[in-house]
Write a protein that holds these residues in place. Structure first.
Motif, PDB file in Angstrom:
ATOM      1  N   MET A   1       2.549 -12.456  23.453  1.00 13.33           N
ATOM      2  CA  MET A   1       1.685 -12.004  22.399  1.00 13.33           C
ATOM      3  C   MET A   1       2.364 -12.296  21.056  1.00 13.33           C
ATOM      4  SD  MET A   1       0.221  -8.154  21.461  1.00 13.33           S
ATOM      5  CE  MET A   1       1.287  -7.388  22.591  1.00 13.33           C
ATOM      6  N   LYS A   2       1.567 -12.666  20.089  1.00 20.07           N
ATOM      7  CA  LYS A   2       2.061 -12.915  18.730  1.00 20.07           C
ATOM      8  C   LYS A   2       1.439 -11.884  17.797  1.00 20.07           C
ATOM      9  CE  LYS A   2       4.262 -16.640  19.854  1.00 20.07           C
ATOM     10  NZ  LYS A   2       5.665 -16.637  19.982  1.00 20.07           N
ATOM     11  N   ILE A   3       2.211 -11.434  16.841  1.00 17.74           N
ATOM     12  CA  ILE A   3       1.775 -10.437  15.870  1.00 17.74           C
ATOM     13  C   ILE A   3       1.828 -11.076  14.487  1.00 17.74           C
ATOM     14  CG2 ILE A   3       2.215  -8.128  14.919  1.00 17.74           C
ATOM     15  CD1 ILE A   3       1.689  -8.126  17.968  1.00 17.74           C
ATOM     16  N   MET A   4       0.750 -10.959  13.744  1.00 16.65           N
ATOM     17  CA  MET A   4       0.714 -11.491  12.379  1.00 16.65           C
ATOM     18  C   MET A   4       0.807 -10.327  11.402  1.00 16.65           C
ATOM     19  SD  MET A   4      -2.152 -14.459  12.736  1.00 16.65           S
ATOM     20  CE  MET A   4      -1.952 -14.993  11.062  1.00 16.65           C
ATOM     21  N   ILE A   5       1.602 -10.534  10.354  1.00 16.02           N
ATOM     22  CA  ILE A   5       1.733  -9.525   9.304  1.00 16.02           C
ATOM     23  C   ILE A   5       1.798 -10.247   7.963  1.00 16.02           C
ATOM     24  CG2 ILE A   5       4.262  -9.420   9.492  1.00 16.02           C
ATOM     25  CD1 ILE A   5       3.965  -6.355   8.892  1.00 16.02           C
ATOM     26  N   SER A   6       1.075  -9.709   7.000  1.00 19.27           N
ATOM     27  CA  SER A   6       1.112 -10.310   5.661  1.00 19.27           C
ATOM     28  C   SER A   6       2.289  -9.751   4.888  1.00 19.27           C
ATOM     29  CB  SER A   6      -0.199 -10.017   4.919  1.00 19.27           C
ATOM     30  OG  SER A   6      -0.286  -8.647   4.600  1.00 19.27           O
ATOM     31  N   ALA A   7       2.635 -10.425   3.818  1.00 22.65           N
ATOM     32  CA  ALA A   7       3.738  -9.966   2.971  1.00 22.65           C
ATOM     33  C   ALA A   7       3.444  -8.564   2.443  1.00 22.65           C
ATOM     34  CB  ALA A   7       3.967 -10.945   1.819  1.00 22.65           C
ATOM     35  N   SER A   8       2.211  -8.332   2.002  1.00 18.67           N
ATOM     36  CA  SER A   8       1.879  -7.005   1.461  1.00 18.67           C
ATOM     37  C   SER A   8       1.940  -5.927   2.537  1.00 18.67           C
ATOM     38  CB  SER A   8       0.515  -7.008   0.767  1.00 18.67           C
ATOM     39  OG  SER A   8      -0.511  -7.334   1.676  1.00 18.67           O
ATOM     40  N   GLU A   9       1.502  -6.228   3.763  1.00 17.16           N
ATOM     41  CA  GLU A   9       1.593  -5.261   4.859  1.00 17.16           C
ATOM     42  C   GLU A   9       3.052  -4.951   5.184  1.00 17.16           C
ATOM     43  OE1 GLU A   9      -2.267  -6.079   7.669  1.00 17.16           O
ATOM     44  OE2 GLU A   9      -0.638  -7.560   7.679  1.00 17.16           O
ATOM     45  N   ALA A  10       3.881  -5.988   5.197  1.00 14.96           N
ATOM     46  CA  ALA A  10       5.305  -5.796   5.490  1.00 14.96           C
ATOM     47  C   ALA A  10       5.954  -4.904   4.436  1.00 14.96           C
ATOM     48  CB  ALA A  10       6.020  -7.141   5.563  1.00 14.96           C
ATOM     49  N   MET A  11       5.563  -5.087   3.177  1.00 19.89           N
ATOM     50  CA  MET A  11       6.106  -4.245   2.113  1.00 19.89           C
ATOM     51  C   MET A  11       5.641  -2.803   2.284  1.00 19.89           C
ATOM     52  SD  MET A  11       5.772  -6.741  -1.158  1.00 19.89           S
ATOM     53  CE  MET A  11       6.390  -8.411  -1.084  1.00 19.89           C
ATOM     54  N   GLU A  12       4.356  -2.624   2.599  1.00 19.21           N
ATOM     55  CA  GLU A  12       3.798  -1.279   2.796  1.00 19.21           C
ATOM     56  C   GLU A  12       4.485  -0.555   3.954  1.00 19.21           C
ATOM     57  OE1 GLU A  12      -0.418  -1.612   3.398  1.00 19.21           O
ATOM     58  OE2 GLU A  12      -0.698  -2.575   1.450  1.00 19.21           O
ATOM     59  N   PRO A  33       0.848 -12.137  -1.774  1.00 16.41           N
ATOM     60  CA  PRO A  33       0.652 -10.904  -1.005  1.00 16.41           C
ATOM     61  C   PRO A  33      -0.020 -11.152   0.347  1.00 16.41           C
ATOM     62  CG  PRO A  33      -0.019 -10.584  -3.282  1.00 16.41           C
ATOM     63  CD  PRO A  33       0.280 -12.050  -3.112  1.00 16.41           C
ATOM     64  N   GLN A  34      -0.902 -12.151   0.413  1.00 19.76           N
ATOM     65  CA  GLN A  34      -1.609 -12.430   1.661  1.00 19.76           C
ATOM     66  C   GLN A  34      -0.900 -13.462   2.551  1.00 19.76           C
ATOM     67  OE1 GLN A  34      -2.377 -13.233  -1.456  1.00 19.76           O
ATOM     68  NE2 GLN A  34      -4.204 -14.479  -1.582  1.00 19.76           N
ATOM     69  N   GLU A  35       0.275 -13.920   2.132  1.00 21.33           N
ATOM     70  CA  GLU A  35       1.050 -14.853   2.952  1.00 21.33           C
ATOM     71  C   GLU A  35       1.374 -14.178   4.276  1.00 21.33           C
ATOM     72  OE1 GLU A  35       5.141 -17.488   2.684  1.00 21.33           O
ATOM     73  OE2 GLU A  35       4.315 -16.587   0.868  1.00 21.33           O
ATOM     74  N   GLU A  36       1.119 -14.886   5.384  1.00 18.30           N
ATOM     75  CA  GLU A  36       1.279 -14.282   6.705  1.00 18.30           C
ATOM     76  C   GLU A  36       2.487 -14.835   7.448  1.00 18.30           C
ATOM     77  OE1 GLU A  36      -3.115 -12.895   7.974  1.00 18.30           O
ATOM     78  OE2 GLU A  36      -2.628 -14.981   8.398  1.00 18.30           O
ATOM     79  N   PHE A  37       3.071 -13.970   8.242  1.00 20.64           N
ATOM     80  CA  PHE A  37       4.214 -14.306   9.077  1.00 20.64           C
ATOM     81  C   PHE A  37       3.844 -13.985  10.511  1.00 20.64           C
ATOM     82  CE2 PHE A  37       5.690 -13.361   4.869  1.00 20.64           C
ATOM     83  CZ  PHE A  37       6.641 -14.339   4.620  1.00 20.64           C
TER      84      PHE A  37
END
Length: 55
Positions: A1-12, A33-37
């Motif tokens: 499974m892969k999990i995506m998180i945006s920069a803003s979510e990671a900061m939050e 802010p919407q850059e995803e990892f």
């Protein structure tokens, strides 16, 4: 499974420094802010973003 998180979510969620370290990025870089990892399940577990299914 892969999990995506945006920069803003990671900061939050308080895992931003760990995300940039995992991806070998520089703290002084500009990020959208919407850059995803994309994280592996193991990485997401280590960052406490998801819970282990067996628990």
């Amino acid at each position: 499974m892969k999990i995506m998180i945006s920069a803003s979510e990671a900061m939050e969620k308080g895992v931003w420094k760990e995300i940039i370290r995992l991806f070998g990025r520089d703290e002084d870089e500009e990020f959208w802010p919407q850059e995803e990892f994309i994280l592996s399940e193991k990485q997401a577990l280590l960052l406490n973003l998801i819970k282990n299914k067996c628990e």
